[in-house]
Design an enzyme around this catalytic site. Structure first.
Site, short mmCIF file in Angstrom:
data_model
loop_
_atom_site.label_atom_id
_atom_site.label_comp_id
_atom_site.label_asym_id
_atom_site.label_seq_id
_atom_site.Cartn_x
_atom_site.Cartn_y
_atom_site.Cartn_z
N GLU A 141 67.88 26.04 31.19
CA GLU A 141 67.92 27.32 31.91
C GLU A 141 69.18 28.12 31.56
O GLU A 141 69.12 29.35 31.43
CB GLU A 141 67.86 27.07 33.42
CG GLU A 141 66.61 26.34 33.89
CD GLU A 141 65.33 27.08 33.53
OE1 GLU A 141 65.39 28.32 33.36
OE2 GLU A 141 64.29 26.41 33.39
N ASP A 198 57.33 28.93 27.60
CA ASP A 198 58.18 29.84 26.82
C ASP A 198 57.60 30.06 25.43
O ASP A 198 57.57 31.20 24.94
CB ASP A 198 59.59 29.25 26.71
CG ASP A 198 60.23 29.04 28.06
OD1 ASP A 198 59.89 29.79 28.99
OD2 ASP A 198 61.07 28.14 28.19
N GLY A 202 41.07 50.65 37.40
CA GLY A 202 42.41 50.08 37.47
C GLY A 202 42.38 48.58 37.66
O GLY A 202 41.33 47.98 37.89
N PRO A 203 43.54 47.94 37.55
CA PRO A 203 43.61 46.48 37.73
C PRO A 203 43.28 46.09 39.16
O PRO A 203 43.30 46.92 40.08
CB PRO A 203 45.09 46.16 37.40
CG PRO A 203 45.61 47.35 36.68
CD PRO A 203 44.84 48.52 37.20
N PRO A 204 42.96 44.82 39.39
CA PRO A 204 42.70 44.36 40.76
C PRO A 204 43.93 44.49 41.64
O PRO A 204 45.05 44.24 41.20
CB PRO A 204 42.31 42.89 40.58
CG PRO A 204 41.91 42.77 39.14
CD PRO A 204 42.70 43.77 38.40
N GLY A 205 43.72 44.90 42.87
CA GLY A 205 44.81 44.98 43.84
C GLY A 205 45.57 46.28 43.85
O GLY A 205 46.55 46.41 44.59
N THR A 206 45.16 47.27 43.05
CA THR A 206 45.88 48.54 43.02
C THR A 206 45.45 49.49 44.13
O THR A 206 46.09 50.54 44.30
CB THR A 206 45.69 49.23 41.66
OG1 THR A 206 44.29 49.26 41.33
CG2 THR A 206 46.43 48.46 40.57
N GLY A 207 44.39 49.18 44.85
CA GLY A 207 44.01 50.00 46.00
C GLY A 207 42.86 50.94 45.76
O GLY A 207 42.83 52.02 46.36
N LYS A 208 41.90 50.57 44.93
CA LYS A 208 40.76 51.46 44.66
C LYS A 208 39.89 51.63 45.90
O LYS A 208 39.53 52.75 46.27
CB LYS A 208 39.95 50.92 43.48
CG LYS A 208 40.72 50.84 42.18
CD LYS A 208 39.86 50.34 41.03
CE LYS A 208 39.50 48.89 41.21
NZ LYS A 208 40.70 48.01 41.16
#
Length: 714
Positions: free
Chosen positions: A474, A551, A252-258
């Site tokens: 904006e 953008d 999984g991606p970094p920071g997902t809690g593996k």
């Protein structure tokens, strides 16, 4: 009970090398060097060096009194009435330094009017001078010779060169034997402990993490619950003949809690938890990594049932490809890991968990059945998962009654668990800075904006022309998005206040519902919205600014994916022209087509960009009056909400607009500490003893601070 570093902690103190022997060796070498230096400089410490020709002239002039000769030169003194003697004394007194090769001791002697004479030194002549003895005899010079014999020269060489080298060799031999003995005769792999497995062993009380602390990963927890049940009740599986998978790969991606999920498995199973990073196996010595793998599984067998967790396993598990040159140490480590995965008996209850962000680079042999059989994806949480994650992270946070975690969950689409934890912590820090005792909704929203755009740069001074251009830029984004309601996300906030992450202003879009599929019209609407800022500059000012760089980059990326990956091009049709590399990291794609086809992709991308750009210009021209009204209101307030913009479009008073966001998600769990009564402000600084706790039925003396959007300074 085993400590955090395993059961062998008691022997660590006995294996620490003593510094006493090393210190003795170092002092002995320094002493020899010092003696060597003394032998060289002892004779010349208090002498003035003169050329040999000068020495010969002084002998002829009857200035020389006494001479001592050795193998290195002539050391002599002058008579008291000699002219050069008085000349050198005057120079020494006037210079006040040792520039004439005179030591400080000699200067002190000279200044104290003692009868010590200055000593001079003349180096040996480059050729033999056989007449010097006769010359000194003729002029009545007293001389004596202290010639060093060949035996003395040899001894001096031994003391200078051989003895220090011998001491150093002996010291290295003793040091190697000492370390070899302390490490149990492990050879080079045991020297310094580089062959030992540095796995940190945790038990259930050390981790303190269970599935209750992991939210938003229900599918992954279901896959791991079977492993936990096997560790608790292995007989239920062995009776039917089933075998539990030896390993599970968390992807999984970094920071997902593996890593958190792996610790939760050990906490739920109440078994030892071996944790080691893949980089800990790689060393400069070939074979050390393989030795560490063997040692790790040997320790695990002693403490079975247990869990082995290898974080960043791609460090040692990369595909064995020799096209670009191989790494013998890494490949031997991988081969040993494969052998250990095949060798241990899963019936003992040893489970191997691996975690990686790059599964595409792993060796195929590592992923085959019988090794890492299962691949568990730990992906970014959905809306319900983000809400559950926010509930977990706010358990110990005091929340005000106006907090709506549903809205925060909707606003944080695409965020991982680490992002949400950081958001909640930033909100708590902001509440403390504001002097409140609970976190309110504005704290959470402001923290979310801080994460995506940074803090406000209140000291930045913009010119009026720059403010007008940023405001129209904006508002262009917001107005074009509003005119594409069916395909674009609604506008939540517009600001022209500069922020620390480089944005001079931004338009915040919050989705009403979470989407997992994007249609072609959704993507085109996104491109039109991104290009609307530049389009507004062209419509109003007739010029272009550098503010649209990000953008344009994002719009081009979407258009390129539409052509090369999504099959949304009439020219190429449903033809895959690119593939994604590092899906869980940067997500960049690489083209898999010929150069002529790549040039055609560029043409198609430009056609999409131009078409969406023209559409955005036309929308703004059709709504030019609204564009001016909203921009003028934004210039006055500097920060407005999406509801205020809608009120201007519908002809209502924007000051009476209210932000509403309906949600059909379940309310926050009761475990969250919600504060229903008004939160008291901290006491004034003049009070000597601030009140620590306040009864729930006691009314506060001060009203809670209204933390609405404040008008930033230009």
């Amino acid at each position: 009970m085993a400590g955090p570093n395993g059961p062998n902690n008691q022997n660590d103190n006995r294996k620490r090398p003593s510094l006493g022997f090393i210190g003795i060796v170092v002092w002995a070498i320094l002493l020899v060097v010092l003696l060597n230096s003394c032998l060289v400089t002892m004779r010349s410490a208090n002498t003035i060096t003169v050329p040999y020709s000068t020495f010969r002239e002084w002998v002829v002039s009857d200035y020389v009194d006494k001479v001592e000769m050795d193998n290195y030169g002539y050391y002599f003194t002058l008579k008291d009435d000699a002219a050069p003697l008085q000349e050198y004394k005057d120079k020494i007194k006037n210079s006040g330094s040792t520039s004439l090769s005179v030591s400080n001791l000699l200067m002190d002697q000279l200044g104290s009017n003692q009868k010590n004479k200055l000593k001079f030194q003349a180096a040996m002549p480059p050729v033999e001078d056989s007449d010097i003895i006769n010359l000194m005899t003729e002029h009545g010079v007293e001389y004596k010779s202290e010639m060093i014999s060949s035996e003395q020269t040899m001894l001096y060489g031994v003391l200078s060169y051989v003895l220090p080298t011998l001491i150093l060799v002996v010291a290295m031999v003793f040091l190697y034997r000492y370390m070899f003995k302390k490490m149990g005769g492990g050879g080079l792999g045991g020297l310094g402990g580089v062959g030992k497995a540095n796995a940190k062993v945790y038990v259930e009380k050390s981790t303190g993490v269970t599935f209750r602390d992991v939210a938003g990963q229900d599918e992954a927890k279901e896959s791991l619950e079977e492993i936990i049940d096997f560790l608790h009740h292995p007989q239920r599986y062995t009776e039917i003949g089933a075998k539990l998978p030896k390993g599970a790969l968390l992807v999984g991606p970094p920071g997902t809690g593996k890593t958190l999920l792996a610790k939760a498995v050990a906490g739920e199973a109440n078994v030892p938890f071996f944790s080691i990073s893949g980089s800990d196996f790689v060393e400069m010595f070939v074979g050390v990594g393989a030795s560490r793998v063997r040692d790790l599984f040997k320790e695990a067998n002693k403490m079975a049932p247990c869990i082995i967790f290898i974080d960043e396993i791609d460090t040692i598990g990369k595909s064995r490809d020799n096209r670009m040159g191989g790494n013998d140490e890494r490949e031997q480590t991988l081969n040993q890991l494969l052998a250990e995965l095949d060798g241990f008996d899963p019936g003992k209850g040893i489970i191997v968990l691996g975690a990686t962000n790059r599964p595409e680079v792993l060796d195929k042999a590592l992923l085959r059945p019988g090794r890492f059989d299962r691949r568990i994806t730990i992906d970014r949480p959905n809306l319900a998962g983000r809400l559950a994650t926010l509930q977990v992270h706010t358990r110990k946070i005091r929340l005000a009654e106006d907090v709506n975690l549903n809205k925060i969950a909707q606003a944080t689409a695409g965020c991982v668990g680490a992002d949400l934890a950081n958001l909640v912590n930033e909100a708590a820090l902001r509440a403390v800075r504001q002097g409140r005792k609970a976190v309110n909704q504005q704290d959470l929203l402001t923290s979310f904006e801080f994460v995506i755009a940074g803090s406000e740069k209140k000291g930045t001074v913009l010119t009026e022309q720059e403010k007008r251009m940023i405001a129209y830029h904006e508002v262009g984004h917001a107005l074009v998005a509003h005119n594409q309601k069916d395909n674009a996300m609604p506008v939540s906030k517009i600001t022209i206040v500069p922020h620390t992450q480089g944005a001079l202003g931004y338009t915040l879009h919050l989705p009403e519902e979470e989407k997992f599929l994007m249609t072609e019209e959704d993507l085109l609407a996104e491109i039109r919205t991104l290009l609307a800022g530049r389009s507004a500059e062209e419509v109003v000012f007739g010029s272009r600014s550098s503010g649209a760089a990000n953008d344009i980059e994002r719009a081009t990326d979407i258009a390129r994916k539409m052509v090369s990956m999504f099959g949304m091009s009439d020219k190429f049709g449903m033809m895959g022209l690119a593939t994604v590399h590092n899906q869980y990291l940067d997500g960049q794609m690489g083209l898999t087509c010929a150069q002529d086809t790549a040039a055609g992709i560029d043409d198609e991308v430009r056609a999409i960009i131009d078409r969406c750009h023209n559409d955005a210009i036309q929308i703004l021209k059709d709504n030019r009056e609204l564009l001016d009204k909203i921009a003028a209101y934004l210039l006055e307030k500097e920060t407005i909400t999406g509801a205020e913009m809608v009120a201007i479009i519908e002809g209502r008073d924007p000051a009476l607009a209210e932000v509403t966001l309906d949600s059909n998600i379940e309310p926050p769990a009761r475990a969250i500490h919600m504060v229903s009564e008004p939160v008291p402000m901290p006491p004034a600084p003049s009070q000597e003893e601030p009140e620590q706790d306040q009864e729930p039925d006691q009314k506060p003396e001060e009203k809670p601070e209204e933390d609405g959007p404040q008008e930033p300074q230009a």
